[in-house]
Design a protein around this motif. Structure first.
Motif, short mmCIF file in Angstrom:
data_model
loop_
_atom_site.label_atom_id
_atom_site.label_comp_id
_atom_site.label_asym_id
_atom_site.label_seq_id
_atom_site.Cartn_x
_atom_site.Cartn_y
_atom_site.Cartn_z
N ASP A 122 32.64 103.41 48.39
CA ASP A 122 33.14 105.06 48.61
C ASP A 122 34.19 105.85 47.88
O ASP A 122 33.63 107.15 47.97
CB ASP A 122 33.74 105.13 50.53
CG ASP A 122 32.59 104.49 51.46
OD1 ASP A 122 31.15 104.87 50.93
OD2 ASP A 122 32.71 103.65 52.09
N CYS A 123 34.95 105.50 47.48
CA CYS A 123 36.03 106.43 46.49
C CYS A 123 34.97 106.01 45.22
O CYS A 123 35.34 107.38 44.77
CB CYS A 123 37.44 105.20 46.56
SG CYS A 123 38.07 106.15 45.62
N ALA A 124 34.92 105.14 44.75
CA ALA A 124 34.47 105.30 43.15
C ALA A 124 33.20 106.33 43.23
O ALA A 124 32.97 107.35 42.42
CB ALA A 124 33.94 104.20 42.88
N GLY A 125 32.14 106.51 44.22
CA GLY A 125 31.47 107.54 44.74
C GLY A 125 31.56 109.41 44.47
O GLY A 125 31.28 109.47 44.03
N GLN A 126 32.48 108.84 45.41
CA GLN A 126 33.80 110.82 45.48
C GLN A 126 33.93 110.78 43.56
O GLN A 126 33.86 112.12 43.31
CB GLN A 126 34.84 110.05 46.44
CG GLN A 126 35.59 111.91 46.97
CD GLN A 126 34.12 112.86 47.34
OE1 GLN A 126 33.12 112.41 47.67
NE2 GLN A 126 34.25 114.11 47.37
N ALA A 127 34.27 109.76 43.43
CA ALA A 127 35.33 110.20 42.47
C ALA A 127 34.04 110.42 40.82
O ALA A 127 33.80 111.86 40.58
CB ALA A 127 35.95 108.66 41.65
N VAL A 128 32.77 110.12 41.20
CA VAL A 128 31.99 109.68 40.30
C VAL A 128 31.57 111.88 40.60
O VAL A 128 31.14 112.67 40.13
CB VAL A 128 30.80 108.99 40.41
CG1 VAL A 128 29.21 109.53 39.82
CG2 VAL A 128 31.47 107.86 39.60
N THR A 129 31.09 112.04 41.61
CA THR A 129 30.60 113.27 41.81
C THR A 129 31.92 114.40 42.03
O THR A 129 31.06 114.87 41.84
CB THR A 129 30.64 113.02 44.02
OG1 THR A 129 29.51 112.41 44.41
CG2 THR A 129 30.16 114.67 44.66
N LEU A 130 33.31 114.28 42.00
CA LEU A 130 33.46 115.31 41.77
C LEU A 130 34.03 115.33 40.38
O LEU A 130 33.89 116.66 39.78
CB LEU A 130 35.45 115.10 42.59
CG LEU A 130 35.28 114.38 44.20
CD1 LEU A 130 37.09 114.24 44.41
CD2 LEU A 130 35.68 116.28 44.09
#
Length: 174
Positions: free
Chosen positions: A75-83
């Protein structure tokens, strides 16, 4: 100079999923790997520089996670990629549109190197691009069945090899 480019705020969930698949087959147990003196960690093969540039640690729900903790948390990694993609969105292939393909090239090559035609050609030979293109084609097949596909997901924007070529190459990856 390139024409004005539409700037999607961020990759959609389908694109994000394909970035994860291309990076590690979205294996949540992917260990860190050292390449060229840098560590690539987690299912998105995130570097510490990438994590810092995303500013994901400023979000309350991820503020307690350091780089390694975030990289290993999907979840954190996915949000990091998105941001990261939202703040570094660029039209890598200069076709006037920022598409999921551009997000893939940015993820693999970075927002500067993705503009170099030689770098893009070399990228076509990577496992990342083969997995990414296969995932996008599969997703387009699922989404396109009787539905209108959003403009930034149009198959015409995916110029990598045809799906048939990937089927035989995918067997070599197994």
């Amino acid at each position: 100079m390139s024409p004005a480019v539409e700037r999607p705020v961020m990759p959609d969930r389908y694109c994000l999923s394909c970035l994860c698949v291309a990076s590690s087959d979205c294996d949540l147990n992917t260990p860190c790997r050292e390449v060229g003196g840098r560590s690539f960690c987690g299912p998105f093969y995130m570097t510490e520089h990438f994590w810092r540039a995303s500013n994901v640690s400023t979000e309350q729900r991820f503020s307690q996670l350091d780089y390694l903790g975030c990289a290993q948390d999907v979840d954190c990694a996915g949000q990091a990629v998105t941001l990261y993609m939202a703040s570094h969105a660029t039209d890598c292939d200069d076709d006037g549109h920022i598409t999921c393909k551009d997000f893939g090239l940015t993820h693999l090559l970075g927002p500067r190197r993705c503009h170099d035609p030689a770098q893009r050609r070399a990228a076509e030979e990577t496992v990342f691009v083969r997995r990414f293109a296969r995932c996008l084609l599969d997703t387009l097949g699922l989404l396109g069945a009787g539905r209108r596909v959003r403009p930034h997901c149009q198959p015409r924007l995916l110029t990598w090899r045809a799906a048939a070529d990937f089927d035989s190459e995918q067997q070599q990856l197994l």
